[in-house]
Every structure is written in C-alpha cells, then in structure tokens.
Design a protein around this motif. Structure first.
Motif, short mmCIF file in Angstrom:
data_model
loop_
_atom_site.label_atom_id
_atom_site.label_comp_id
_atom_site.label_asym_id
_atom_site.label_seq_id
_atom_site.Cartn_x
_atom_site.Cartn_y
_atom_site.Cartn_z
N THR A 1 24.31 -10.55 -44.91
CA THR A 1 25.36 -10.49 -43.89
C THR A 1 26.28 -9.28 -44.04
N CYS A 2 26.99 -9.01 -42.94
CA CYS A 2 27.99 -7.94 -42.89
C CYS A 2 29.32 -8.54 -42.46
N SER A 3 30.42 -7.96 -42.96
CA SER A 3 31.74 -8.46 -42.57
C SER A 3 32.71 -7.34 -42.24
N VAL A 4 32.19 -6.17 -41.90
CA VAL A 4 33.06 -5.04 -41.57
C VAL A 4 33.91 -5.37 -40.34
N THR A 5 33.30 -6.05 -39.37
CA THR A 5 34.01 -6.42 -38.14
C THR A 5 33.83 -7.92 -37.88
N SER A 6 34.66 -8.44 -36.99
CA SER A 6 34.51 -9.85 -36.60
C SER A 6 33.19 -10.06 -35.89
N LEU A 7 32.68 -9.02 -35.21
CA LEU A 7 31.37 -9.12 -34.56
C LEU A 7 30.28 -9.35 -35.60
N GLY A 8 30.38 -8.69 -36.76
CA GLY A 8 29.42 -8.90 -37.83
C GLY A 8 29.42 -10.34 -38.31
N ASP A 9 30.61 -10.93 -38.44
CA ASP A 9 30.71 -12.33 -38.84
C ASP A 9 30.01 -13.23 -37.82
N ARG A 10 30.30 -12.98 -36.54
CA ARG A 10 29.74 -13.81 -35.49
C ARG A 10 28.22 -13.69 -35.42
N LYS A 11 27.72 -12.46 -35.54
CA LYS A 11 26.27 -12.26 -35.53
C LYS A 11 25.61 -12.98 -36.70
N SER A 12 26.27 -12.94 -37.86
CA SER A 12 25.72 -13.62 -39.04
C SER A 12 25.56 -15.11 -38.77
N ARG A 13 26.57 -15.73 -38.18
CA ARG A 13 26.50 -17.17 -37.88
C ARG A 13 25.40 -17.46 -36.86
N GLN A 14 25.29 -16.60 -35.85
CA GLN A 14 24.26 -16.79 -34.83
C GLN A 14 22.86 -16.73 -35.43
N ILE A 15 22.65 -15.77 -36.34
CA ILE A 15 21.32 -15.59 -36.93
C ILE A 15 20.98 -16.76 -37.85
N ILE A 16 21.96 -17.29 -38.57
CA ILE A 16 21.71 -18.46 -39.42
C ILE A 16 21.24 -19.62 -38.56
N ALA B 1 29.24 -13.68 -46.71
CA ALA B 1 29.09 -14.81 -47.63
C ALA B 1 30.08 -14.71 -48.79
N GLN B 2 30.40 -13.49 -49.20
CA GLN B 2 31.35 -13.30 -50.30
C GLN B 2 32.77 -13.64 -49.87
N THR B 3 33.17 -13.23 -48.67
CA THR B 3 34.56 -13.41 -48.23
C THR B 3 34.81 -14.76 -47.57
N ALA B 4 33.77 -15.42 -47.08
CA ALA B 4 33.96 -16.71 -46.40
C ALA B 4 32.86 -17.69 -46.77
N PRO B 5 32.71 -18.00 -48.06
CA PRO B 5 31.60 -18.89 -48.48
C PRO B 5 31.70 -20.29 -47.90
N GLU B 6 32.93 -20.81 -47.74
CA GLU B 6 33.07 -22.16 -47.19
C GLU B 6 32.56 -22.23 -45.76
N ALA B 7 32.85 -21.18 -44.98
CA ALA B 7 32.37 -21.15 -43.59
C ALA B 7 30.85 -21.13 -43.55
N ILE B 8 30.21 -20.41 -44.47
CA ILE B 8 28.75 -20.35 -44.52
C ILE B 8 28.18 -21.70 -44.94
N GLN B 9 28.77 -22.32 -45.96
CA GLN B 9 28.29 -23.60 -46.47
C GLN B 9 28.28 -24.69 -45.39
N SER B 10 29.22 -24.60 -44.47
CA SER B 10 29.37 -25.66 -43.47
C SER B 10 28.38 -25.54 -42.31
#
Length: 439
Positions: A46-61, A80-89
C-alpha cells in the motif's frame, strides 16, 4: 502448488519491495498469478502519500476478497504502517505488516493459512535503525531495473506522512549494492535506477570510512553510484528523486565524466512561493533552488531536470499561487508532476484552519498542469533534429517506445529489440515525447 498475486500502489520504492517479496514466494515454491484472477494468497503493498492512496488500498483489498473469499490477504506498506487498525478491520484481511518484516512475509502468510487466524506485526518504525536487506531472488520483466539502496526520511515536511511510515534513514551497505547490481547486469538489464525514500541521505547512518592519510570520511550517494558504475557490462545508471540541496560536487563529477550516468535529475520543488516553501518546512527558497538548477545546467549541458509541484497547500492565496506559476515559468523543467495538496492526519499541515477548498485546488491543478505540458513541449523541441541514444522498452501495435538518457520518451516504427540501445534521429513531437527513426 499455491498461487500468490501481487498489487503495488505508489512509488518506485514500493515497486522494488514488491519484486523482492515476489522472489521470496517463488523461492518458497509459489506460482505468481494475476491479481484479477483467483489465487491462494494476495499481497497488497500500500501507499499513503495521499488520501487517494489510502482509499485505493481499501478498494483493492475488498476486490481481492471478492475474487476469492477463502484466500489469505496480506497487506503491507505505508498505509498498513500508519493505520494498521483500519486495515485489520477490513473483511478478509489475514496478514498486516508495516514497512518492516517483509523478509518474513511468506512465513506470516503460511501461518495465517495454517492457523486460520489474523497475523499482525506492525512495529514501531521509529526504532528501525538498519536497512532491511532482502536480495532479489527473481528478476523483474523490464528493461530497467530498480535498485533500492535507502529507506526512511527525517525531513518532516509539514504535509508529509512518509517519515512516520518509514522511520529514520537506513542505508544499504555498499558491498551489497554492488552485489545486487552485478546480479541485475548479469540478468541482462541495461539500465539500473537507484531508488530510496530519501535517496540523497544515503550513507548518513553508515560508519565513516578511513582514508589513506588517517582521516575519516562519511559515505555518500556518490559512493553508492561508484559501486554500481564499477560493474562491468552496465550501460546506464539513473538516479531516483533527490533533494536539490543534496547535489554534491562528487555527484556532479560522476554525471559529467561517466557517459553511462544518465543526464537526468528529479529534484522536487514542491512550491514556487517562498512563503509556501517556508510553511511546508522545505529547507530552501526559490532563489536558492534556481541557483542550484543553474549550476546543474552549467555543469551538465542538455541535462533534464524534472520536478514535483503541490498546489493548494493550506494558506496558499491566489497571489502566492501566481508567484508559483511565475517561478515555474522561468525554469527549464523537462517534466512536472502536479498534485493537489492532500490532507494527511497526524501532520502539522493537516491541523491548519486555512485549508483550500477542493474546487479551488482542482482549478489550480489544471492551470499548473497546462504550464507543465507547455514546458515539456519546449524542452522536447530543443532536441528535434538531433541523434540520441534510446533504450527501447515496450511495443504496441507496431510502435516501440523507450527513453533517452535525459528521460525523453521516444517512439518509433523502426525494427528494434526491447532492452537494447539504438541511435535514433529525432524527427517530431509525438504524444508525451518525440518520434524518431533508428539511424
């Protein structure tokens, strides 16, 4: 035999790290599959440079879980490093790693398969002090090879989440850089691109070396370049993104004197306004940046300097944006990557009350991008009628494209072989680059 599929978001560093993980799985007997097909495991970097990167990561999962609800889904990287709880859920996630422990990803995936449980290992990245050196066990299918030599960043620009995701500077040992470069050249790669999160900081964390006169000298990026250039059979060396302040005389000397060193530097400006640069916690002003670029162009005639620009930073008035446009107009950038400011929770800029409305940011992106397109055309026009060396890469519908050493994309319908260098006469502007015929 189990199948694993990969998806990478973000930068060239992420791409390199995915390739190392692919090699680990192949070594363990896995088959690498396509991400849009059923697989036993999916790895999402995953990437977290932008909020779009976060959103794309969730969509792909979620997409991977829909493809095969029984598969093990492993998520790693900056988000995953900066928001592990969000990924776990997120439903279907079996393994959560950050930007460390990638060397054990096969072990964690197999544990999740065996125990039918969620495996989480996201540690404090700020305590990571050594480079995670994972050899490339499998060669990527490209003509250019990326070689990661550094991780981490300590600049703490006010808008950037990456220092919190990657931790402090960690450098690969010079001997390991040469060993990896030798493997890549032996595998047939003509060009090696050195990458890192803060590439110009390479060597800061390594022990100094003793000179013949008994004095000590710090290891720098120039030393890493010399290790790669010492490899026989290498045709090209290119650098990833650098901070302008980190251009050393030794680096200039290598670019100027070794014809294998590509005449291309990516130097992020980020803003053309001194006030905005100050607010971003960038450690230079426009006058200093302009002097550095002038020095680059004087030292290496014909060099391409590409850059990044962020528009709509908090507090950027129309007047400050106009200052940025005017400054960029004066520069001879070969290529510009223009981004709207993305609010990242946990950074100083995100706490500011003077956020710019999204419609204003969008409109400014269009204006800056129009200038970027014109600057790119003007740069390309300087080389019409010349003959340049091109490393060709991909062919589609009878047209092959590749790159000059100063990062101009060249298209041709001449018969060429991907992965080989050719002398090409540049005839006209074409798409995002130029059209030419092999001499």
């Amino acid at each position: 035999m189990s199948t694993v599929a990969f998806m990478t978001l973000g930068c060239k560093v992420n791409q390199f790290e995915t390739e190392t993980m692919e090699g680990l799985f192949k070594r363990a007997g896995y088959t690498i599959g396509k991400f849009d097909e059923p697989a036993d495991a999916y790895v999402i970097n995953t990437c977290s440079v932008t909020s779009l990167g976060d959103r794309k990561s969730r969509q792909i999962i979620r997409r991977a879980h829909r493809e095969n609800p029984d598969a093990v889904i492993a998520v790693c990287g900056c988000y995953a490093q900066t928001a592990p709880e969000a990924i776990q859920s997120i439903e279907g996630v079996s393994v959560v790693l950050g930007t460390k422990e990638r060397s054990r990803i096969v072990e964690y995936v197999e544990q999740a398969m065996r125990e039918k449980t969620q495996v989480v290992n996201v540690t404090d990245v700020m305590q990571a002090k050594t480079f995670e050196d994972i050899p490339l066990y499998d060669m990527p299918e490209r003509t250019r090879a990326f070689l990661k030599i550094e991780d981490g960043c300590e600049n703490f620009c006010s808008y950037c989440i990456i220092p919190y995701a990657r931790g402090p500077v960690k450098s690969r040992k010079p001997i390991h850089i040469r060993e990896e470069a030798e493997k890549l050249v032996k595998a047939g790669f003509r060009e090696i691109v050195l990458t890192g999160i803060h590439l110009g900081a390479y060597g800061r964390d390594l022990a100094p070396i003793a000179l013949a006169d008994g004095t000590m000298r710090k290891i720098t990026l120039a030393d890493a370049c010399r290790e790669v250039l010492a490899v026989g059979g290498l045709k090209r060396l290119r650098l990833g993104s650098l901070e302008s302040l980190e251009l050393s005389p030794e680096l200039f000397e290598l670019i100027r004197t070794d014809e294998r060193f590509c005449a291309h530097l990516h130097l992020p400006l980020q803003a053309g306004s001194d006030q905005v640069l100050h607010d971003m916690n960038r450690h230079y002003d426009t006058a200093e940046f302009a002097r550095l670029i002038e020095n680059v162009e004087r030292e290496v005639p014909g060099i391409a300097v590409s850059t990044d620009i962020i528009v709509g930073f908090p507090g950027e008035t129309e007047e400050l944006f106009a200052d940025g446009l005017a400054f960029v107009e004066r520069m001879n950038f070969s290529r510009m990557h223009v981004f709207p400011y993305s609010r990242r929770s946990g950074t100083p800029a995100a706490k500011r009350k003077d956020q710019i409305p999204e419609p204003v940011k969008k409109e400014r992106v269009h204006r800056m991008q129009a200038l970027a397109d014109r600057k790119a055309r003007e740069f390309h026009e300087q080389f019409l009628g010349r003959t340049m060396r091109v490393l060709f890469e991909t062919t589609k519908d009878g047209i092959t494209d590749g790159l000059t050493d100063n990062y101009i994309r060249v298209y041709t319908d001449s018969p060429v072989t991907s992965g080989e260098l050719y002398e090409v006469h540049i005839e006209k502007l074409y798409k995002d680059g130029v059209w030419g015929q092999v001499v």
